[in-house]
Design a protein around this motif. Structure first.
Motif, PDB file in Angstrom:
ATOM      1  N   VAL A 105       0.853  -1.190   0.000  1.00 54.68           N
ATOM      2  CA  VAL A 105       0.000   0.000   0.000  1.00 54.68           C
ATOM      3  C   VAL A 105       0.888   1.238   0.000  1.00 54.68           C
ATOM      4  O   VAL A 105       1.750   1.389   0.873  1.00 54.68           O
ATOM      5  CB  VAL A 105      -0.935   0.014   1.220  1.00 54.68           C
ATOM      6  CG1 VAL A 105      -1.784   1.276   1.211  1.00 54.68           C
ATOM      7  CG2 VAL A 105      -1.825  -1.217   1.214  1.00 54.68           C
ATOM      8  N   LEU A 106       0.678   2.131  -0.967  1.00 53.93           N
ATOM      9  CA  LEU A 106       1.477   3.350  -1.083  1.00 53.93           C
ATOM     10  C   LEU A 106       0.567   4.561  -1.228  1.00 53.93           C
ATOM     11  O   LEU A 106      -0.546   4.457  -1.744  1.00 53.93           O
ATOM     12  CB  LEU A 106       2.410   3.275  -2.288  1.00 53.93           C
ATOM     13  CG  LEU A 106       3.458   2.159  -2.310  1.00 53.93           C
ATOM     14  CD1 LEU A 106       4.227   2.185  -3.617  1.00 53.93           C
ATOM     15  CD2 LEU A 106       4.411   2.279  -1.136  1.00 53.93           C
ATOM     16  N   SER A 107       1.064   5.700  -0.787  1.00 55.85           N
ATOM     17  CA  SER A 107       0.330   6.959  -0.921  1.00 55.85           C
ATOM     18  C   SER A 107       1.212   7.956  -1.654  1.00 55.85           C
ATOM     19  O   SER A 107       2.272   8.347  -1.143  1.00 55.85           O
ATOM     20  CB  SER A 107      -0.064   7.514   0.443  1.00 55.85           C
ATOM     21  OG  SER A 107      -0.513   8.854   0.335  1.00 55.85           O
ATOM     22  N   ASP A 108       0.798   8.350  -2.855  1.00 59.46           N
ATOM     23  CA  ASP A 108       1.576   9.349  -3.587  1.00 59.46           C
ATOM     24  C   ASP A 108       1.556  10.689  -2.865  1.00 59.46           C
ATOM     25  O   ASP A 108       2.553  11.432  -2.885  1.00 59.46           O
ATOM     26  CB  ASP A 108       1.027   9.502  -5.004  1.00 59.46           C
ATOM     27  CG  ASP A 108      -0.433   9.918  -5.036  1.00 59.46           C
ATOM     28  OD1 ASP A 108      -1.203   9.460  -4.159  1.00 59.46           O
ATOM     29  OD2 ASP A 108      -0.827  10.687  -5.931  1.00 59.46           O
ATOM     30  N   ALA A 109       0.445  10.995  -2.192  1.00 55.20           N
ATOM     31  CA  ALA A 109       0.355  12.259  -1.453  1.00 55.20           C
ATOM     32  C   ALA A 109       1.364  12.290  -0.315  1.00 55.20           C
ATOM     33  O   ALA A 109       2.028  13.305  -0.070  1.00 55.20           O
ATOM     34  CB  ALA A 109      -1.061  12.442  -0.912  1.00 55.20           C
ATOM     35  N   GLN A 110       1.495  11.192   0.408  1.00 56.69           N
ATOM     36  CA  GLN A 110       2.440  11.130   1.515  1.00 56.69           C
ATOM     37  C   GLN A 110       3.879  11.266   1.022  1.00 56.69           C
ATOM     38  O   GLN A 110       4.714  11.895   1.681  1.00 56.69           O
ATOM     39  CB  GLN A 110       2.276   9.816   2.272  1.00 56.69           C
ATOM     40  CG  GLN A 110       3.150   9.707   3.521  1.00 56.69           C
ATOM     41  CD  GLN A 110       3.052   8.345   4.166  1.00 56.69           C
ATOM     42  OE1 GLN A 110       3.227   7.322   3.518  1.00 56.69           O
ATOM     43  NE2 GLN A 110       2.760   8.325   5.457  1.00 56.69           N
ATOM     44  N   MET A 111       4.175  10.689  -0.142  1.00 55.09           N
ATOM     45  CA  MET A 111       5.532  10.768  -0.677  1.00 55.09           C
ATOM     46  C   MET A 111       5.867  12.181  -1.143  1.00 55.09           C
ATOM     47  O   MET A 111       7.003  12.645  -0.995  1.00 55.09           O
ATOM     48  CB  MET A 111       5.680   9.801  -1.854  1.00 55.09           C
ATOM     49  CG  MET A 111       5.584   8.341  -1.477  1.00 55.09           C
ATOM     50  SD  MET A 111       5.602   7.312  -2.961  1.00 55.09           S
ATOM     51  CE  MET A 111       5.252   5.709  -2.243  1.00 55.09           C
ATOM     52  N   ALA A 112       4.901  12.865  -1.725  1.00 54.28           N
ATOM     53  CA  ALA A 112       5.178  14.168  -2.330  1.00 54.28           C
ATOM     54  C   ALA A 112       5.085  15.327  -1.355  1.00 54.28           C
ATOM     55  O   ALA A 112       5.767  16.345  -1.544  1.00 54.28           O
ATOM     56  CB  ALA A 112       4.202  14.404  -3.487  1.00 54.28           C
ATOM     57  N   ALA A 113       4.269  15.213  -0.316  1.00 58.14           N
ATOM     58  CA  ALA A 113       4.021  16.339   0.588  1.00 58.14           C
ATOM     59  C   ALA A 113       5.291  16.941   1.182  1.00 58.14           C
ATOM     60  O   ALA A 113       5.431  18.168   1.222  1.00 58.14           O
ATOM     61  CB  ALA A 113       3.054  15.918   1.699  1.00 58.14           C
ATOM     62  N   PRO A 114       6.258  16.136   1.664  1.00 58.82           N
ATOM     63  CA  PRO A 114       7.470  16.741   2.250  1.00 58.82           C
ATOM     64  C   PRO A 114       8.216  17.660   1.293  1.00 58.82           C
ATOM     65  O   PRO A 114       8.805  18.652   1.721  1.00 58.82           O
ATOM     66  CB  PRO A 114       8.320  15.521   2.633  1.00 58.82           C
ATOM     67  CG  PRO A 114       7.343  14.423   2.828  1.00 58.82           C
ATOM     68  CD  PRO A 114       6.280  14.667   1.806  1.00 58.82           C
ATOM     69  N   ALA A 115       8.202  17.343   0.004  1.00 61.17           N
ATOM     70  CA  ALA A 115       8.908  18.183  -0.963  1.00 61.17           C
ATOM     71  C   ALA A 115       8.275  19.572  -1.044  1.00 61.17           C
ATOM     72  O   ALA A 115       8.979  20.587  -1.101  1.00 61.17           O
ATOM     73  CB  ALA A 115       8.902  17.517  -2.338  1.00 61.17           C
ATOM     74  N   PHE A 116       6.942  19.642  -1.041  1.00 63.89           N
ATOM     75  CA  PHE A 116       6.261  20.938  -1.101  1.00 63.89           C
ATOM     76  C   PHE A 116       6.484  21.733   0.185  1.00 63.89           C
ATOM     77  O   PHE A 116       6.683  22.949   0.155  1.00 63.89           O
ATOM     78  CB  PHE A 116       4.766  20.732  -1.347  1.00 63.89           C
ATOM     79  CG  PHE A 116       4.434  20.270  -2.730  1.00 63.89           C
ATOM     80  CD1 PHE A 116       4.342  21.181  -3.775  1.00 63.89           C
ATOM     81  CD2 PHE A 116       4.228  18.933  -3.014  1.00 63.89           C
ATOM     82  CE1 PHE A 116       4.046  20.764  -5.070  1.00 63.89           C
ATOM     83  CE2 PHE A 116       3.933  18.498  -4.299  1.00 63.89           C
ATOM     84  CZ  PHE A 116       3.844  19.413  -5.326  1.00 63.89           C
TER      85      PHE A 116
END
Length: 564
Positions: free
Chosen positions: A124-135
Motif C-alpha cells: 500500500v502506497l500513498s503518492d500524497a504522503q511521498m510528495a508532501a514533504p517536498a512541497f
C-alpha cells in the motif's frame, strides 16, 4: 520479461507506465476506461510505441483482469484516486490470480495497512504522503525533511555544514552553483547535501535566503491577535464602515475641542456636555454665540448618524465572527504564514505537515466539501472557499503578508494563474507550484521567477515501480526536479553479486551502498568497504537514482533488462 498490469488513466498512471517501460524494460498492459479521454491517448501512444497492450473497460473488475491476462501477470498496480474502488478491485484481482503482487494507491493508509493481512502479497502506497514533504520543504526554503528508519537507525537529509562529519553516511548531491544538481557525485566529499544518521543531537532547520548565502533559524510563530485586539476587531468590520465611523468620531472630537475653547471650560467638561447633552438631546441656548450654535447643530446631526453606524459596526462584527467560526475564514489579518491552494489528497497532507511544524497556514479551495475541508476545520485552519486565481480571494487569505504560497490543485492552468496573481500582490513572494509537465514547469520557473515547481506523479512513480518489481523502496529524496530512492535490494543466489564485492554493486553507476544486512537481519554493516564480499541472502540498503536502481536490480536478480 516481467508482465505488469496498470489500472488508471491519471498522471501517476502515465508516469508509472513510463517508468516501468523506460527504466526497467518490462511488458506493461494498461486497463483504461477510454483511450480517448483524460490520459488515455497519451498512455495508449506510449504503450503502442513500446509494444505494450491496452484494454478498455469501464472499471477494474474481474472481466477486465481476465482480458488483460492477469492470470499470467507478475504484478498489478491499482492507482485510481479511489481508496474503496482500488480495494474492491484488489479483492477481485486476488480471485483471478491469488499469488499476484498487488500495489495499490490509497490516501487512507490506516485502512490500507489494516487490510494487508487479507492479501497474499500487497503493498500500500500513498503518492500524497511521498510528495508532501517536498512541497513543505520548498515553501520553508529548507532541505527536504526526509527521515527514515533503517536497521534500527534513523537517517535524515541535511546540509553537510549542519551535521558532524562522523554522522555523515554518504554524499547525496552537489546543489550549489547555477547548474542542475549532480546526484551521487564520484567525489562524495564534494556533495553539500548528505544523508546522515540521527544521534539525538538537534539539527538546525535552515532557510536559505534568496538575497545571499546567510541562513536563519525557522521559529514557530505564535498567534498575534492577543497583542493587538484592535487589529483583530478591525478584520471583522468592512473598510467603508470603519472609515465612516472614524470620520464621525473625528467630528465629535473636533466639536468637543471647540466647545472647550469657546466656553473656557476643561476638555473633560466639554466631552461631558457633548456626550450627555448633544447625543442625548438638549434645549437650544439662544443666548449662545454663533460658533456655539453652529457646533451644537453639527453635533446634533452627527449624533443622529453615529448611533446607527455604531450599531451597524457591532452587528457586522458579530455576523462576520460567526461566519468565520463556522467556515474557518480569517478572523484577523495574518502575516508570515503560508497560503495553501488546493485541499485534495496532496494539499491535505501538506496542510497537516505545516500544522505539525507549527507554521501558520491558510487554505483555499473552490469546493467547500473538498477532501481536506473537515480536517482543516477540525485543526482550526482558516479555510477560504473561492477561486485562488482572483485577487479578492488572495487578499482574503492575506497573501500580501504571507511568507510563501503553495499551489497544489490538480489543474495546471489554475495553479499558474494563482501563482502569477499572487506575485502581483507580493513580487518577492516564495511560490511553490504543482505542475505535471516537467519541461513546461522548468520553463515557467525560469520565465516567471517561480521559486520551485514539483510534480506529484514524478516524485511518486519510482516508488510504485520499485514496489511492483518486488523491491522495497523505503524512502524518496527529492533534489530539485530529480529524485533519489532509498531501497532494500536482496542478493539472489547465482546472481552477478552472489560472491561479488560491494564495489561491484556501486560500479553499475549512480548507486551508493549504505549498509549490508546479513544473517537474516541480525547484523548490519554500515558503510561497508568496497572489498566487502556479498553472499546469497544479504540485503543491500542503497540510495540510487532510478537508472542506477534498475542496473543494480539486473545484477542482484539477473532477470531485468533496464533501459537507460
Amino acid at each position: 520479461m516481467k508482465k505488469i498490469i496498470v489500472c488508471g488513466d491519471d498522471p501517476l498512471a502515465y508516469r508509472l507506465i513510463e517508468e516501468l517501460i523506460h527504466q526497467y524494460g518490462v511488458h506493461v498492459t494498461a486497463i483504461l476506461p477510454s483511450v480517448e479521454r483524460r490520459y488515455g491517448p497519451d498512455i495508449a501512444r506510449l504503450l503502442r510505441d513500446r509494444g505494450g497492450r491496452v484494454v478498455e473497460s469501464p472499471g477494474a473488475d474481474r472481466d477486465a483482469f481476465e482480458l488483460a491476462g492477469l492470470a499470467d501477470a507478475d504484478a498489478l498496480a491499482l492507482v485510481e484516486q479511489d481508496d474503496i474502488g482500488n480495494l474492491d478491485a484488489a479483492l477481485q484481482a486476488q480471485e483471478v490470480n491469488p499469488g499476484v503482487r498487488l500495489v495499490i494507491r490509497m490516501f487512507n493508509l490506516r485502512l490500507g495497512y489494516s487490510v494487508r493481512r487479507n492479501f497474499a502479497d500487497l503493498r500500500v502506497l500513498s503518492d500524497a504522503q511521498m510528495a508532501a514533504p517536498a512541497f513543505v520543504s520548498e515553501a520553508l526554503g529548507e532541505v527536504a525533511p526526509v527521515h527514515v528508519r533503517v536497521a534500527r537507525r534513523t537517517l535524515f537529509v541535511a546540509r553537510r555544514s549542519e551535521v558532524r562529519a562522523e554522522d555523515v553516511i554518504c554524499g547525496l548531491a552537489v546543489t550549489e552553483g547555477d547548474g542542475e544538481a549532480v546526484l551521487l557525485p564520484a567525489d562524495q566529499n564534494a556533495a553539500d547535501l548528505v544523508l546522515a544518521v540521527a544521534t539525538g543531537e538537534p539539527v538546525s532547520t535552515v532557510v536559505v535566503r534568496e538575497d545571499g548565502p546567510d541562513t536563519t533559524q525557522v521559529r514557530r510563530r505564535r498567534r498575534r491577535w492577543l497583542r493587538n485586539p484592535f487589529r483583530a476587531y478591525r478584520g471583522l468590520v468592512g473598510r467603508r464602515l470603519w472609515t465612516t465611523a472614524l470620520i464621525m468620531l473625528g467630528l465629535l472630537a473636533a466639536g468637543t475641542a471647540i466647545l472647550a475653547a469657546y466656553q473656557d471650560i476643561p476638555w473633560w467638561d466639554a466631552a461631558y456636555v457633548t456626550l450627555l447633552s448633544e447625543l442625548v438631546g438638549a434645549d437650544a441656548d439662544l443666548e449662545a454665540r454663533w460658533p456655539e450654535k453652529l457646533i451644537t447643530v453639527l453635533l446634533s446631526l452627527v449624533s443622529i448618524a453615529l448611533i446607527p453606524v455604531i450599531t451597524a459596526a457591532v452587528v457586522e462584527a458579530v455576523v462576520n465572527a460567526k461566519l468565520a467560526i463556522a467556515l474557518g475564514r480569517l478572523r484577523e489579518p495574518l502575516s508570515d504564514h503560508v497560503v495553501l491552494v488546493g485541499l485534495g489528497n496532496v494539499g491535505t497532507r501538506v496542510m497537516h505537515a505545516f500544522v505539525d511544524l507549527g507554521v501558520p497556514v491558510v487554505v483555499i479551495d473552490r469546493n467547500e466539501n473538498a477532501r481536506g475541508a473537515q480536517s482543516a476545520r477540525d485543526r482550526g485552519v482558516p479555510f477560504i472557499v473561492g477561486d485562488a486565481s482572483r485577487i479578492a480571494t488572495l487578499r482574503a487569505a492575506s497573501v500580501d503578508t504571507s511568507r510563501a504560497l503553495v499551489v497544489v490543485s490538480t489543474d495546471d492552468q489554475a495553479n499558474l494563474e494563482a501563482a502569477l496573481e499572487s506575485r502581483e500582490l507580493k513580487p518577492d513572494l516564495r511560490v511553490v507550484l504543482r505542475l505535471f509537465d516537467g519541461a513546461f514547469a522548468h520553463r515557467v520557473q525560469r520565465a516567471f521567477g517561480i521559486t520551485a515547481s514539483r510534480s506529484v506523479s514524478f516524485l511518486a512513480a519510482p516508488a510504485f515501480a520499485a514496489a511492483l518489481l518486488e523491491r522495497e523502496v523505503i524512502g524518496t529524496i527529492p533534489v530539485d526536479r530529480k529524485v533519489l530512492l532509498l531501497a532494500e535490494v536482496p542478493v539472489v543466489a547465482a546472481s552477478d553479486l552472489d560472491g561479488g564485492l560491494v564495489g561491484a554493486a556501486e560500479d553499475v553507476g549512480e548507486v551508493r551502498v549504505l549498509a549490508v544486512t546479513t544473517d537474516s537481519g541480525r547484523q548490519t554493516v554500515w558503510c561497508p568497504p568496497v572489498t566487502y564480499v556479498l553472499s546469497e541472502g544479504d540485503l543491500l540498503i542503497v540510495v540510487a537514482t532510478r537508472v542506477g536502481l534498475g542496473n543494480l536490480l539486473a545484477q542482484t536478480g539477473g532477470t531485468l533488462d533496464p533501459t537507460p
